[in-house]
Design an enzyme around this catalytic site. Structure first.
Site, PDB file in Angstrom:
ATOM      1  N   GLU A 106      47.637  -3.683  22.139  1.00  0.00           N
ATOM      2  CA  GLU A 106      48.028  -4.905  21.418  1.00  0.00           C
ATOM      3  C   GLU A 106      46.939  -5.395  20.457  1.00  0.00           C
ATOM      4  O   GLU A 106      46.543  -6.574  20.489  1.00  0.00           O
ATOM      5  CB  GLU A 106      48.414  -6.021  22.407  1.00  0.00           C
ATOM      6  CG  GLU A 106      49.677  -5.687  23.181  1.00  0.00           C
ATOM      7  CD  GLU A 106      50.240  -6.838  24.010  1.00  0.00           C
ATOM      8  OE1 GLU A 106      49.552  -7.858  24.204  1.00  0.00           O
ATOM      9  OE2 GLU A 106      51.372  -6.703  24.477  1.00  0.00           O
ATOM     10  N   GLU A 139      55.543  -1.489  27.119  1.00  0.00           N
ATOM     11  CA  GLU A 139      55.579  -2.709  27.941  1.00  0.00           C
ATOM     12  C   GLU A 139      56.912  -3.383  27.686  1.00  0.00           C
ATOM     13  O   GLU A 139      57.190  -3.796  26.547  1.00  0.00           O
ATOM     14  CB  GLU A 139      54.440  -3.675  27.579  1.00  0.00           C
ATOM     15  CG  GLU A 139      53.100  -3.257  28.124  1.00  0.00           C
ATOM     16  CD  GLU A 139      52.005  -4.310  27.936  1.00  0.00           C
ATOM     17  OE1 GLU A 139      52.302  -5.510  28.017  1.00  0.00           O
ATOM     18  OE2 GLU A 139      50.866  -3.891  27.695  1.00  0.00           O
TER      19      GLU A 139
HETATM   20  O1  AHR Z   1      51.520  -6.964  31.057  1.00  0.00           O
HETATM   21  C1  AHR Z   1      50.744  -8.114  30.945  1.00  0.00           C
HETATM   22  C2  AHR Z   1      50.061  -8.233  29.587  1.00  0.00           C
HETATM   23  O2  AHR Z   1      51.035  -8.400  28.608  1.00  0.00           O
HETATM   24  C3  AHR Z   1      49.279  -7.036  29.139  1.00  0.00           C
HETATM   25  O3  AHR Z   1      47.976  -7.040  29.601  1.00  0.00           O
HETATM   26  C4  AHR Z   1      49.307  -7.155  27.649  1.00  0.00           C
HETATM   27  O4  AHR Z   1      49.249  -5.918  27.010  1.00  0.00           O
HETATM   28  C5  AHR Z   1      50.567  -7.921  27.361  1.00  0.00           C
HETATM   29  O5  AHR Z   1      50.360  -8.986  26.509  1.00  0.00           O
END
Ligand code: AHR
Length: 505
Positions: free
Chosen positions: A179, A298
């Site tokens: 990210e 994610e």
């Molecule tokens: O999954 C939790 C968090 O969400 C992770 O660390 C990050 O990559 C995202 O913002």
């Protein structure tokens, strides 16, 4: 005001020869970050009665095996952006305790890279390892891949051997940072800066091991101000050494508006389509023959724990953090998100439910046991039954207006497994009051019969599974709800339900 009556019928149109793609099993991946109790007390707890001789929780391993998780992304997440991989290898007594700045805690490094690779083998999964491109750079990315993938005879490969691992880890999938578009990210960069850095990291890492695949960071969500431009600029600067572009998304129902919440899969679908277009735009501009595929590394529902987490004591060790307790409606959306990923199987080759244990997770633990959250079930059933070839499934269903645009009441997709002469239909009925009747012409599948129709439904949208009541929400057999007559499948989809209809010869 009286609601307009809708036609409660959904028709699936398929053709045996019209396929989207073979499912890449890696779309059923997950994610473990050094965050809260994901690692410590989640997968690793040496003093627990369920721990094996290495300290790995066997009750958790069994649940992960039940899902059949093919890859696990690790060690972060935001955590990775200030992480020194060297802290996490070698004798445990020598590993440093560090301030963990992403989540404001202390990291003990008692579980690290060496343990993770070992744990993956025991659990039957493969590592997807992220390098720190936040506070560190391409030199460290070069060193960690040498440690992992080179047989012997060099500084870092010999270090691994000295640490007890004779054979290389052969990690094939590498995330280049996490990210990096997010202002919260340690070492946050502009798209230009990150694209150049990721391109250089991918280049040097592939010089060490040309067989690896790399994932560069796309946007942290569709709603980032830089979304779109970020993807274009990053890819333009890293195209030759990149294999996948990442997407992240989380949805919540803080407004308690279930129809809009369940329509979030429409937004996810748009997100995927748009990112594909950007990848193909850069491909065209570069006159390249190479196609960049997507890693949705994610995705999940996440909002239940947000308030509670503000109270965490600074610099403690593995506190209860982001421990969302999922309810029944969350499972419906997770089902729809899985269907969305499958419908894009031609371009989404990797996806990671974030995360796997305790932290926004399908599996929860306490000192006395482990249990399945509501979202465990659609994830497990898609992973177990959703392997094979995705059919181009035209879904003719009525729609409703939502904040994401028109949303179909029924999301569905068909996956065939020609080798085993099996066919699986996944379907979510998002209508909260009405059953739907699903029909599908199966005359090309002569002799196929209904093997099982499994349904996940509950009277209470907010019903949860807890340690005290772990089976409150779970699938039940509903095979009587489906039949094939003269080659036409008819299935009842109960109001608010996730359905898995399995047919075979
Ligand atoms: O999954 C939790 C968090 O969400 C992770 O660390 C990050 O990559 C995202 O913002």
């Amino acid at each position: 005001m009286k609601k307009a009556k809708i036609d409660n019928k959904v028709q699936l149109c398929i053709d045996r020869d019209f396929t989207i793609s073979k499912v890449d099993e890696r779309i059923y991946g997950s994610f473990i970050e050094h965050l809260g109790r994901a690692v410590y007390e989640g997968i690793y707890q040496p003093d627990n009665k369920f721990a094996d001789k290495n300290g790995y929780r066997e009750d958790v391993m069994n649940l992960i095996k039940e899902i059949g998780v093919p890859i696990v992304r690790y060690p972060g997440g935001n955590f990775v952006s200030a992480f020194n991989w060297e802290d996490s290898v070698g004798p445990k007594k020598d590993r440093p305790r560090r301030l963990e700045l992403a989540w404001g805690v202390v990291e003990t490094n008692q579980f690290g890279l060496d343990e993770f690779v070992d744990w993956c083998k025991k659990v039957g999964t493969k590592p997807m390892y992220a390098v720190n491109l936040g506070t560190r750079g391409i030199e460290d990315a070069k060193n960690v891949i040498e440690y992992c993938n080179i047989k012997s005879g060099t500084k870092y490969s010999d270090m691994r051997i000295k640490n007890g691992a004779k054979d290389p880890y052969n990690i094939k999938l590498w995330c280049l940072g996490n990210e990096m578009d997010g202002p919260w990210q340690m070492g946050h960069m502009t798209a230009q800066e990150y694209g150049l850095k990721a391109g250089r990291a991918g280049h040097i890492m592939k010089l060490v091991d040309s067989s690896i695949e790399t994932v560069v960071c796309g946007s942290s969500s569709l709603y980032m101000n830089t979304y779109g431009e970020w993807e274009r600029v990053v890819l333009e600067n890293s195209y030759d050494t990149t294999d996948y572009l990442s997407l992240h998304t989380y949805y919540g129902n803080a407004e308690n508006d279930t129809p809009n919440f369940l329509a979030s899969s429409v937004a996810m679908d748009q997100f995927i389509s748009q990112v594909i277009s950007i990848c193909d735009y850069v491909k065209a501009v570069k006159r390249s023959k190479k196609t960049i595929n997507l890693s949705f590394d994610e995705w999940n529902v996440w909002y239940h724990s947000n308030e509670q987490d503000k109270k965490i004591e600074k610099w403690c060790e593995h506190p209860h953090q982001l421990e969302d307790v999922y309810n029944f409606e969350d499972a419906l959306l997770v089902g729809s998100m899985l269907i969305t990923l499958l419908r894009h199987a031609d371009r989404v080759k990797i996806a990671c439910l974030a995360q796997l244990v305790n932290v926004i997770a399908p599996i929860m633990t306490s000192d006395t046991g482990a249990w399945r959250q509501t979202i465990f079930y659609p994830y497990m059933q898609a992973s177990v039954y959703g392997r094979g070839e995705v059919l181009n499934t035209v879904v003719k269903a009525p729609t409703y207006e939502s904040k994401h645009g028109d949303a179909p009441y029924v999301d569905s997709v068909v996956v065939t497994d020609e080798e085993n002469e099996a066919l699986t239909i996944f379907a979510v009925n998002k209508n909260l009051e009405e059953d739907f009747e699903l029909t599908c012409d199966l005359r090309q599948y002569a002799g196929y019969k209904v093997v099982e129709h499994s349904v996940l439904t509950h009277n209470d949208l907010k019903a949860e599974n807890t340690e005290q009541n772990p089976d409150n929400v779970k699938p039940v057999d509903f095979t009587k709800g489906s039949k094939v007559d003269n080659g036409i499948l008819t299935s009842k989809l109960p109001a608010k339900s996730w359905n898995v209809i399995r047919l075979a010869k």
